[in-house]
Scaffold this active site. Structure first.
Site, PDB file in Angstrom:
ATOM      1  N   ASP A 144       0.684  -1.086  -0.028  1.00  0.00           N
ATOM      2  CA  ASP A 144       0.112   0.004  -0.159  1.00  0.00           C
ATOM      3  C   ASP A 144       0.869   1.181   0.004  1.00  0.00           C
ATOM      4  OD1 ASP A 144      -2.312  -1.727   0.183  1.00  0.00           O
ATOM      5  OD2 ASP A 144      -2.310  -1.577   2.380  1.00  0.00           O
TER       6      ASP A 144
ATOM      7  N   LYS B 168       1.897   2.208  -4.989  1.00  0.00           N
ATOM      8  CA  LYS B 168       2.482   1.453  -6.385  1.00  0.00           C
ATOM      9  C   LYS B 168       1.476   1.805  -7.424  1.00  0.00           C
ATOM     10  CE  LYS B 168       2.344  -2.335  -4.330  1.00  0.00           C
ATOM     11  NZ  LYS B 168       2.070  -2.104  -3.091  1.00  0.00           N
TER      12      LYS B 168
ATOM     13  N   GLY C  52      -4.438  -4.502  -3.840  1.00  0.00           N
ATOM     14  CA  GLY C  52      -5.487  -3.367  -4.063  1.00  0.00           C
ATOM     15  C   GLY C  52      -4.802  -2.148  -4.462  1.00  0.00           C
TER      16      GLY C  52
ATOM     17  N   GLN D 210       2.173  -6.074  -3.258  1.00  0.00           N
ATOM     18  CA  GLN D 210       2.548  -6.214  -1.746  1.00  0.00           C
ATOM     19  C   GLN D 210       3.610  -5.281  -1.605  1.00  0.00           C
ATOM     20  OE1 GLN D 210       1.590  -9.603  -3.239  1.00  0.00           O
ATOM     21  NE2 GLN D 210      -0.343  -8.893  -2.809  1.00  0.00           N
TER      22      GLN D 210
HETATM   23  P1  GDP Z   1      -0.571   0.470  -3.438  1.00  0.00           P
HETATM   24  O1  GDP Z   1      -1.396  -1.117  -3.184  1.00  0.00           O
HETATM   25  O2  GDP Z   1       0.751   0.329  -3.339  1.00  0.00           O
HETATM   26  O3  GDP Z   1      -1.038   0.551  -5.037  1.00  0.00           O
HETATM   27  O4  GDP Z   1      -1.348   1.574  -2.612  1.00  0.00           O
HETATM   28  P2  GDP Z   1      -2.998   1.636  -2.308  1.00  0.00           P
HETATM   29  O5  GDP Z   1      -3.574   2.082  -3.449  1.00  0.00           O
HETATM   30  O6  GDP Z   1      -3.454   0.310  -1.633  1.00  0.00           O
HETATM   31  O7  GDP Z   1      -2.999   2.590  -1.122  1.00  0.00           O
HETATM   32  C1  GDP Z   1      -2.288   3.782  -1.416  1.00  0.00           C
HETATM   33  C2  GDP Z   1      -3.432   5.062  -1.087  1.00  0.00           C
HETATM   34  O8  GDP Z   1      -2.818   6.473  -0.710  1.00  0.00           O
HETATM   35  C3  GDP Z   1      -4.625   5.122  -2.085  1.00  0.00           C
HETATM   36  O9  GDP Z   1      -5.657   5.570  -1.426  1.00  0.00           O
HETATM   37  C4  GDP Z   1      -4.230   6.079  -2.890  1.00  0.00           C
HETATM   38  O10 GDP Z   1      -5.162   6.812  -3.638  1.00  0.00           O
HETATM   39  C5  GDP Z   1      -3.515   7.202  -1.970  1.00  0.00           C
HETATM   40  N1  GDP Z   1      -2.255   7.780  -2.428  1.00  0.00           N
HETATM   41  C6  GDP Z   1      -1.175   7.512  -3.330  1.00  0.00           C
HETATM   42  N2  GDP Z   1      -0.306   8.578  -3.342  1.00  0.00           N
HETATM   43  C7  GDP Z   1      -0.613   9.315  -2.289  1.00  0.00           C
HETATM   44  C8  GDP Z   1      -0.011  10.703  -1.903  1.00  0.00           C
HETATM   45  O11 GDP Z   1       1.276  11.114  -2.259  1.00  0.00           O
HETATM   46  N3  GDP Z   1      -0.502  11.459  -0.952  1.00  0.00           N
HETATM   47  C9  GDP Z   1      -1.734  10.813  -0.249  1.00  0.00           C
HETATM   48  N4  GDP Z   1      -2.425  11.585   0.547  1.00  0.00           N
HETATM   49  N5  GDP Z   1      -2.445   9.918  -0.992  1.00  0.00           N
HETATM   50  C10 GDP Z   1      -1.957   9.065  -1.789  1.00  0.00           C
HETATM   51  P1  IMO Z   2      -0.935  -4.071  -2.334  1.00  0.00           P
HETATM   52  O1  IMO Z   2      -0.465  -4.756  -3.546  1.00  0.00           O
HETATM   53  C1  IMO Z   2      -1.051  -4.589   2.086  1.00  0.00           C
HETATM   54  C2  IMO Z   2      -1.323  -8.783   3.580  1.00  0.00           C
HETATM   55  C3  IMO Z   2      -2.338  -9.073   4.300  1.00  0.00           C
HETATM   56  C4  IMO Z   2      -1.842 -10.079   5.299  1.00  0.00           C
HETATM   57  C5  IMO Z   2      -0.779 -10.697   4.685  1.00  0.00           C
HETATM   58  C6  IMO Z   2      -1.107 -12.097   3.961  1.00  0.00           C
HETATM   59  O2  IMO Z   2      -2.264  -3.528  -2.263  1.00  0.00           O
HETATM   60  O3  IMO Z   2       0.203  -3.297  -1.567  1.00  0.00           O
HETATM   61  P2  IMO Z   2      -2.692 -12.747   1.965  1.00  0.00           P
HETATM   62  O4  IMO Z   2      -4.189 -12.300   1.508  1.00  0.00           O
HETATM   63  O5  IMO Z   2      -1.370 -12.538   0.927  1.00  0.00           O
HETATM   64  O6  IMO Z   2      -2.581 -14.179   2.326  1.00  0.00           O
HETATM   65  O7  IMO Z   2      -2.250 -11.722   3.081  1.00  0.00           O
HETATM   66  O8  IMO Z   2      -0.305  -9.739   3.613  1.00  0.00           O
HETATM   67  N1  IMO Z   2      -1.142  -8.147   2.329  1.00  0.00           N
HETATM   68  C7  IMO Z   2      -1.153  -6.913   1.885  1.00  0.00           C
HETATM   69  N2  IMO Z   2      -1.016  -5.829   2.948  1.00  0.00           N
HETATM   70  N3  IMO Z   2      -1.054  -4.453   0.898  1.00  0.00           N
HETATM   71  C8  IMO Z   2      -1.307  -5.743   0.172  1.00  0.00           C
HETATM   72  O9  IMO Z   2      -1.321  -5.485  -1.474  1.00  0.00           O
HETATM   73  C9  IMO Z   2      -1.392  -7.030   0.520  1.00  0.00           C
HETATM   74  N4  IMO Z   2      -1.624  -8.177   0.163  1.00  0.00           N
HETATM   75  C10 IMO Z   2      -1.406  -8.905   1.271  1.00  0.00           C
HETATM   76  O10 IMO Z   2      -2.995  -8.103   5.067  1.00  0.00           O
HETATM   77  O11 IMO Z   2      -1.379  -9.328   6.608  1.00  0.00           O
HETATM   78 MG    MG Z   3      -2.881  -1.608  -1.806  1.00  0.00          MG
END
Ligand code: GDP
Ligand code: IMO
Ligand code: MG
Length: 429
Positions: A12, A15, A39, A222
């Site tokens: 998260d 990416k 996600g 991840q």
């Molecule tokens: P990913 O899994 O690495 O693609 O990240 P996620 O989408 O799960 O979580 C990142 C969250 O932060 C999302 O809600 C994005 O819209 C938000 N986000 C990404 N870059 C920034 C940033 O520079 N500032 C803020 N405030 N939010 C951001």
């Molecule tokens: P993105 O790509 C954050 C975490 C789960 C759990 C552990 C194992 O959005 O960064 P699993 O479902 O793989 O058996 O879960 O890994 N986890 C993540 N945490 N971002 C993710 O993906 C994750 N994918 C799995 O919360 O702790």
């Molecule tokens: Mg994510």
């Protein structure tokens, strides 16, 4: 040439947004590991999209998107995701999405096994997203998986029945008496849908494209600290989220890898269980969660929040050979008087170390912080790198000096345009 985007923390990091921003420079974007546990959020033109399986290059019309052999695919999620994009009028989704024959399938029983396995662990549970990812990788390593290529053969149903039988036995062991009916209608419908998509020998396709001079961006899911080998085991996911996963998950060789973009937040989050040395399980953590909107993109669970952990970041930079750092979400830290950054860990014998010990939970007594002066003004409106406040520049420099890699870009908000590239005298470096 293959460039890579990887998460350097517990996932998260942002990416998806960074892939979307960099995609115009590439012909191909490919996921190489993980599955619908990911996600990835993209925000543009007042729209927000969350992608679980489809690569984040799908919104740029000239890009082909590949789901590589290292990914585990739930056909049900994939179908829903495609349909959602089509209903949002994203063009040519089916034409621009290519799926590896060698990718493994997540079956309905894998999802049931994920839940049963977590239940059987009690307090020791991983906190899985329950998308069936771990059990699907178990099948792959155990050499019993069904792969996308299998759905095109007449033996598919027979193989499916055999593996289902095996899974039902396993479920009975994990959770006696709990198995009633495994619903598979939606799965079978989605398999028919999948058959009509572009299923390819992705490793040959990619090699041909690269030899023609195409540029590929590999999109990690991840983060490094969730890697099956190098993460906080057993509280990890079931794939190599680090650089090696690119080679095994796409069929590219190390000499084809160019830039490695490591994405990290200006602080830390984690969703699910497991050690998190700099966690702020208090009002500060609550504030970060609220300001940063730190709720899981896949499961909606609140993310645990804490300070930036430099020993962990350095570990991730070294393991992945990061050439370019990208910092996200420092805008969330705006207005704080001071911002603590962890530089060392104190062990129980009072030894001070700056590397990751074997067991973060048991070995570390407490993190040691350096308090950096914060910046007052919001960063989200800053539109050029040299307008960033001095205190932020110092914060960034402290990180760069510690990990010995420059920050190439800073993301200051979720939007596609909210990105500032490192500049010297107005020129991108
Ligand atoms: P990913 O899994 O690495 O693609 O990240 P996620 O989408 O799960 O979580 C990142 C969250 O932060 C999302 O809600 C994005 O819209 C938000 N986000 C990404 N870059 C920034 C940033 O520079 N500032 C803020 N405030 N939010 C951001
Ligand atoms: P993105 O790509 C954050 C975490 C789960 C759990 C552990 C194992 O959005 O960064 P699993 O479902 O793989 O058996 O879960 O890994 N986890 C993540 N945490 N971002 C993710 O993906 C994750 N994918 C799995 O919360 O702790
Ligand atoms: Mg994510």
């Amino acid at each position: 040439m293959v460039d890579v985007i990887l998460g350097l923390q517990w996932g998260d990091e942002g990416k998806g947004k960074i892939v979307d921003v960099l995609t115009p420079d590439y012909n191909l974007v490919a996921r190489f590991q993980g599955g619908p546990n990911a996600g990835h959020t993209l925000v543009f033109n007042n729209n927000k999209f969350i992608l679980n399986l489809i690569p984040s290059g799908i919104f740029r019309e000239n890009t082909l998107n590949i789901i590589g052999n290292g990914v585990v695919i739930d056909p049900v999620t994939l179908k829903k995701e495609i349909e959602k994009l089509l209903s949002s009028e994203i063009s040519d989704v089916k034409e621009r999405l290519l799926i590896s024959k060698r990718a493994s399938l997540i079956l309905p029983t894998h999802k049931a096994l994920d839940s049963a396995s977590e239940k059987s662990q009690g307090d020791g549970k991983i906190g899985s997203t329950l998308r069936g990812v771990g059990p699907a990788y178990q099948s792959k390593i155990g050499r019993t998986a069904l792969r996308v290529g299998d759905i095109l053969t007449p033996l598919f149903n027979q193989k499916y029945s055999a593996i289902k039988k095996l899974h039902l036995k396993l479920l009975e062991v994990l959770n006696p008496g709990s198995v009633t009916e495994i619903s598979e209608e939606e799965f079978m419908e989605s398999i028919e849908y999948l058959k009509k998509l572009k299923i390819i020998d992705s490793e040959s396709f990619i090699q041909d494209a690269l030899s023609r001079g195409d540029k590929l961006l590999a999109e990690g899911a991840q983060g490094t600290l969730l890697d099956i080998d190098f993460g906080t085991y057993p509280f990890v996911t079931s794939s190599n989220t680090t650089i090696a996963g690119v080679c095994s998950g796409l069929g590219v060789n190390p000499r084809q890898i160019g830039n490695v973009y490591g994405v990290f937040k200006g602080y830390c989050t984690r969703v699910g269980n497991g050690p998190f040395p700099t966690e702020q399980d208090n009002e500060t953590g609550e504030m970060l969660r609220k300001t940063g909107n730190e709720f899981g993109a896949t499961t909606g669970r609140p993310r645990r929040c804490g300070w930036l952990d430099l020993p962990a970041l350095k570990y991730a930079v070294q393991l992945n050979g990061v050439s370019h750092l990208i910092m996200t979400k420092p805008d969330v830290l705006s207005g704080m008087e001071t911002i603590p950054v962890c530089t060392h860990y104190l062990l129980h014998d009072n030894q001070k170390i700056n590397y990751l010990p074997y067991d973060l939970e048991k070995d570390i007594k407490n993190p040691i912080y350096n308090n950096m002066p914060g910046w007052k003004n919001s960063l989200s409106e800053v539109d050029s790198y040299n307008k960033l406040p001095t205190e932020f520049i110092n914060y960034k420099k402290f990180i760069e000096d510690y990990v010995k890699v420059p920050v190439y870009a800073v993301s200051v908000g979720p939007g596609r345009e909210q990105i500032l590239y490192a500049e010297k005298g107005g020129i991108r470096v």
